[in-house]
Design a protein around this motif. Structure first.
Motif, PDB file in Angstrom:
ATOM      1  N   SER A  32      -8.392   3.833  40.625  1.00  0.00           N
ATOM      2  CA  SER A  32      -9.678   3.156  40.786  1.00  0.00           C
ATOM      3  C   SER A  32     -10.655   4.020  41.572  1.00  0.00           C
ATOM      4  O   SER A  32     -11.844   4.055  41.265  1.00  0.00           O
ATOM      5  CB  SER A  32      -9.492   1.801  41.459  1.00  0.00           C
ATOM      6  OG  SER A  32      -9.009   1.969  42.770  1.00  0.00           O
TER       7      SER A  32
ATOM      8  N   TYR B  92     -14.351   5.283  39.882  1.00  0.00           N
ATOM      9  CA  TYR B  92     -15.642   5.001  40.501  1.00  0.00           C
ATOM     10  C   TYR B  92     -16.315   6.268  40.997  1.00  0.00           C
ATOM     11  O   TYR B  92     -17.532   6.410  40.878  1.00  0.00           O
ATOM     12  CB  TYR B  92     -15.480   3.989  41.630  1.00  0.00           C
ATOM     13  CG  TYR B  92     -15.114   2.616  41.134  1.00  0.00           C
ATOM     14  CD1 TYR B  92     -15.980   1.910  40.313  1.00  0.00           C
ATOM     15  CD2 TYR B  92     -13.918   2.024  41.472  1.00  0.00           C
ATOM     16  CE1 TYR B  92     -15.654   0.648  39.842  1.00  0.00           C
ATOM     17  CE2 TYR B  92     -13.577   0.761  41.011  1.00  0.00           C
ATOM     18  CZ  TYR B  92     -14.447   0.085  40.201  1.00  0.00           C
ATOM     19  OH  TYR B  92     -14.136  -1.155  39.732  1.00  0.00           O
TER      20      TYR B  92
ATOM     21  N   GLU C 259     -20.006   7.671  39.948  1.00  0.00           N
ATOM     22  CA  GLU C 259     -21.020   7.861  40.981  1.00  0.00           C
ATOM     23  C   GLU C 259     -21.528   9.293  41.030  1.00  0.00           C
ATOM     24  O   GLU C 259     -22.677   9.526  41.395  1.00  0.00           O
ATOM     25  CB  GLU C 259     -20.455   7.444  42.335  1.00  0.00           C
ATOM     26  CG  GLU C 259     -20.273   5.944  42.458  1.00  0.00           C
ATOM     27  CD  GLU C 259     -19.500   5.530  43.699  1.00  0.00           C
ATOM     28  OE1 GLU C 259     -18.887   6.403  44.351  1.00  0.00           O
ATOM     29  OE2 GLU C 259     -19.516   4.332  44.004  1.00  0.00           O
TER      30      GLU C 259
ATOM     31  N   ALA D 140     -19.281  -3.501  37.604  1.00  0.00           N
ATOM     32  CA  ALA D 140     -17.994  -2.970  38.065  1.00  0.00           C
ATOM     33  C   ALA D 140     -18.117  -2.336  39.446  1.00  0.00           C
ATOM     34  O   ALA D 140     -17.230  -2.507  40.287  1.00  0.00           O
ATOM     35  CB  ALA D 140     -17.461  -1.959  37.064  1.00  0.00           C
ATOM     36  N   ILE D 141     -19.183  -1.639  39.694  1.00  0.00           N
ATOM     37  CA  ILE D 141     -19.351  -1.006  41.006  1.00  0.00           C
ATOM     38  C   ILE D 141     -19.661  -2.054  42.070  1.00  0.00           C
ATOM     39  O   ILE D 141     -19.178  -1.969  43.198  1.00  0.00           O
ATOM     40  CB  ILE D 141     -20.429   0.087  40.931  1.00  0.00           C
ATOM     41  CG1 ILE D 141     -19.876   1.256  40.122  1.00  0.00           C
ATOM     42  CG2 ILE D 141     -20.853   0.535  42.313  1.00  0.00           C
ATOM     43  CD1 ILE D 141     -20.838   2.371  39.892  1.00  0.00           C
TER      44      ILE D 141
ATOM     45  N   HIS E  98     -18.624  -5.157  42.126  1.00  0.00           N
ATOM     46  CA  HIS E  98     -17.431  -5.969  42.382  1.00  0.00           C
ATOM     47  C   HIS E  98     -16.157  -5.119  42.380  1.00  0.00           C
ATOM     48  O   HIS E  98     -15.104  -5.584  41.936  1.00  0.00           O
ATOM     49  CB  HIS E  98     -17.333  -7.074  41.328  1.00  0.00           C
ATOM     50  CG  HIS E  98     -18.513  -7.980  41.321  1.00  0.00           C
ATOM     51  ND1 HIS E  98     -18.737  -8.900  42.315  1.00  0.00           N
ATOM     52  CD2 HIS E  98     -19.545  -8.095  40.451  1.00  0.00           C
ATOM     53  CE1 HIS E  98     -19.853  -9.553  42.054  1.00  0.00           C
ATOM     54  NE2 HIS E  98     -20.373  -9.076  40.928  1.00  0.00           N
ATOM     55  N   ARG E  99     -16.251  -3.922  42.863  1.00  0.00           N
ATOM     56  CA  ARG E  99     -15.132  -2.980  42.865  1.00  0.00           C
ATOM     57  C   ARG E  99     -13.899  -3.549  43.557  1.00  0.00           C
ATOM     58  O   ARG E  99     -12.795  -3.517  43.010  1.00  0.00           O
ATOM     59  CB  ARG E  99     -15.581  -1.703  43.549  1.00  0.00           C
ATOM     60  CG  ARG E  99     -14.520  -0.746  43.908  1.00  0.00           C
ATOM     61  CD  ARG E  99     -15.014   0.382  44.775  1.00  0.00           C
ATOM     62  NE  ARG E  99     -16.265   0.928  44.301  1.00  0.00           N
ATOM     63  CZ  ARG E  99     -16.711   2.128  44.634  1.00  0.00           C
ATOM     64  NH1 ARG E  99     -16.014   2.886  45.420  1.00  0.00           N
ATOM     65  NH2 ARG E  99     -17.862   2.559  44.188  1.00  0.00           N
ATOM     66  N   ASN E 100     -14.061  -4.072  44.746  1.00  0.00           N
ATOM     67  CA  ASN E 100     -12.907  -4.593  45.499  1.00  0.00           C
ATOM     68  C   ASN E 100     -12.270  -5.801  44.817  1.00  0.00           C
ATOM     69  O   ASN E 100     -11.045  -5.944  44.819  1.00  0.00           O
ATOM     70  CB  ASN E 100     -13.321  -4.958  46.923  1.00  0.00           C
ATOM     71  CG  ASN E 100     -13.736  -3.747  47.714  1.00  0.00           C
ATOM     72  OD1 ASN E 100     -13.268  -2.637  47.458  1.00  0.00           O
ATOM     73  ND2 ASN E 100     -14.622  -3.948  48.672  1.00  0.00           N
TER      74      ASN E 100
ATOM     75  N   VAL F 213     -10.156  -4.552  41.750  1.00  0.00           N
ATOM     76  CA  VAL F 213      -8.890  -3.953  42.185  1.00  0.00           C
ATOM     77  C   VAL F 213      -7.940  -5.042  42.687  1.00  0.00           C
ATOM     78  O   VAL F 213      -6.742  -5.016  42.395  1.00  0.00           O
ATOM     79  CB  VAL F 213      -9.144  -2.877  43.264  1.00  0.00           C
ATOM     80  CG1 VAL F 213      -7.853  -2.382  43.858  1.00  0.00           C
ATOM     81  CG2 VAL F 213      -9.922  -1.717  42.681  1.00  0.00           C
TER      82      VAL F 213
END
Length: 125
Positions: free
Chosen positions: A72, A76, A80, A95-96, A98-100, A103
C-alpha cells in the motif's frame, strides 16, 4: 523500570520496520509450525492446535502486515510522485483520501479469513 522502557523504545524503529518483520517472521513461523507438527505426531492434539493458532497470529503480524504495508505504501507513493497530475480526480482522489480505511478493510478481511480457518481447525478437524 523506566530505564527498561527507554531501552525498549530505542528499538521501536527496528521492530516496526516491515522488512525486519518479514525477514524474522519466516524462521519464527517455520519453527513454531515444526514444533506443532512434532507434538501432533506425539499425539498432543491440544498443544499442536494451540501452536497452529500461534502460527496464524505470527503469520498475520510478521508476514501479512509487512507485505500489506509495503504494497500500500508503494502504490500511494507511486501515484503521489509519478501521477501527481491526476491526484485530484476520482477514484484516485478517493483512495488517497481514505488510505487508512482501505488498508484497515484489507486487514479486517484477512482477520475474518483467519478466524474462519481457525474455527475449522479447532472444531472440524
Amino acid at each position: 523500570m523506566i530505564n527498561l522502557i527507554k531501552v525498549l523504545c530505542t528499538f521501536k524503529p527496528i521492530i516496526t520496520n516491515s522488512v525486519v518483520r518479514f525477514i524474522t517472521g519466516f524462521p519464527l513461523i517455520i519453527g513454531v509450525q515444526e514444533i506443532g507438527e512434532y507434538y501432533q505426531n506425539l499425539g498432543f492434539v491440544l498443544t499442536s492446535k494451540t501452536l497452529a493458532t500461534l502460527t496464524f497470529f505470527l503469520f498475520y503480524y510478521f508476514i501479512f502486515l509487512a507485505v500489506l504495508d509495503g504494497m500500500s505504501g508503494r502504490i500511494y507513493t507511486f501515484h503521489e510522485t509519478r501521477n501527481s497530475a491526476n491526484l485530484n480526480k476520482n477514484p484516485l482522489k478517493f483512495a488517497i483520501k481514505h488510505r487508512n480505511k482501505i488498508v484497515m478493510l484489507y486487514k479486517l478481511l484477512f482477520i475474518a479469513g483467519s478466524i474462519y480457518a481457525l474455527i475449522m481447525l479447532w472444531f472440524f478437524d
